[in-house]
Scaffold this active site. Structure first.
Site, short mmCIF file in Angstrom:
data_model
loop_
_atom_site.label_atom_id
_atom_site.label_comp_id
_atom_site.label_asym_id
_atom_site.label_seq_id
_atom_site.Cartn_x
_atom_site.Cartn_y
_atom_site.Cartn_z
N GLN A 200 -3.00 3.17 5.02
CA GLN A 200 -3.84 2.39 4.09
C GLN A 200 -3.74 0.80 4.56
O GLN A 200 -2.70 0.52 5.16
CB GLN A 200 -3.53 2.42 2.51
CG GLN A 200 -3.79 3.76 1.86
CD GLN A 200 -3.14 3.59 0.50
OE1 GLN A 200 -2.49 3.02 0.24
NE2 GLN A 200 -3.98 3.95 -0.53
N VAL B 263 0.69 -1.29 0.03
CA VAL B 263 0.04 -0.02 -0.13
C VAL B 263 0.84 1.25 0.04
O VAL B 263 2.13 1.48 0.45
CB VAL B 263 -1.04 0.05 1.33
CG1 VAL B 263 -2.09 -1.07 1.25
CG2 VAL B 263 -0.25 -0.03 2.43
N SER B 264 0.48 2.38 -0.49
CA SER B 264 1.30 3.71 -0.62
C SER B 264 1.50 4.46 0.58
O SER B 264 2.47 4.86 0.71
CB SER B 264 0.48 4.49 -1.64
OG SER B 264 0.22 3.86 -2.87
N THR B 265 0.73 4.23 1.70
CA THR B 265 0.93 5.14 2.82
C THR B 265 0.67 4.30 4.16
O THR B 265 -0.04 3.17 3.98
CB THR B 265 -0.22 6.29 2.97
OG1 THR B 265 -1.55 5.90 3.09
CG2 THR B 265 -0.10 7.04 1.52
#
Length: 200
Positions: free
Chosen positions: A14, A9-11
């Protein structure tokens, strides 16, 4: 020969649960995870996965975009896996490079990647030609550091006020030499011919 999962996931906010559940259902013996943007060059745990995988293993992902945003980078990665004898399976797109259909998809992706490379080259060429037509050369002046590029607008502003010598300007901004000041002013869009008429 085992299935190894990868989820990203990007962050930090998330959640990985959806991907982890899908990978567990697929029968992955071990799952590696990252919380990092897809555009980042370095994905620490994916690099560990690449080192861990052995010929005959299959890396399973929930979706192709978990590996990154660029088609070219994706193709390069699949080629690297192929050279290692490692397969790739994407659950959302129903892609498995260990099958004939998966290999066909890979070949199609190679065509798309080459198309993307050609578009990038054409855009770059067009941009350089447009810059040359306006009397500018492409790219930043050779040897100009990021710090100098950042201060270039301020250097230009002081220079154009015409109330300080070039030596004073260099002292103010800690510019190491006259040629470097020349490059900074050129980068900022100053008429270099005027600059060469040295001031005192």
């Amino acid at each position: 020969m085992i299935k190894l999962g990868y989820a990203r996931v990007s962050t930090q906010e998330q959640n990985l649960d959806l991907q982890l559940d899908a990978l567990k259902k697929e029968g992955c013996k071990q799952v590696f995870t990252d919380k990092v943007s897809g555009v980042k060059a370095t994905k620490p745990n994916f690099e560990k996965l690449m080192e861990y995988a052995r010929p005959g293993d299959t890396i399973v992902i929930w979706k192709l975009d978990r590996l990154g945003r660029s088609t070219i980078k994706l193709i390069e990665l699949i080629e690297e896996l192929k050279n290692k004898g490692v397969n790739l399976k994407s659950l959302s797109e129903s892609i498995d490079t260990s099958t004939a259909t998966g290999n066909l998809f890979f070949q199609f992706m190679c065509v798309l990647a080459e198309h993307e490379r050609n578009i990038i080259r054409e855009r770059t060429k067009a941009g350089l030609e447009s810059a040359r037509a306006r009397g500018r050369s492409g790219g930043r002046p050779e040897g100009l550091s990021e710090r100098y590029r950042k201060i270039a607008p301020e250097v230009k502003e002081i220079y154009e006020k015409n109330n300080r010598s070039t030596d004073e300007i260099r002292e103010m901004f800690k510019i190491k030499s006259q040629p470097t000041l020349y490059k900074i002013l050129k980068y900022a869009g100053v008429d270099i011919k005027g600059f060469l008429k040295k001031r005192v």
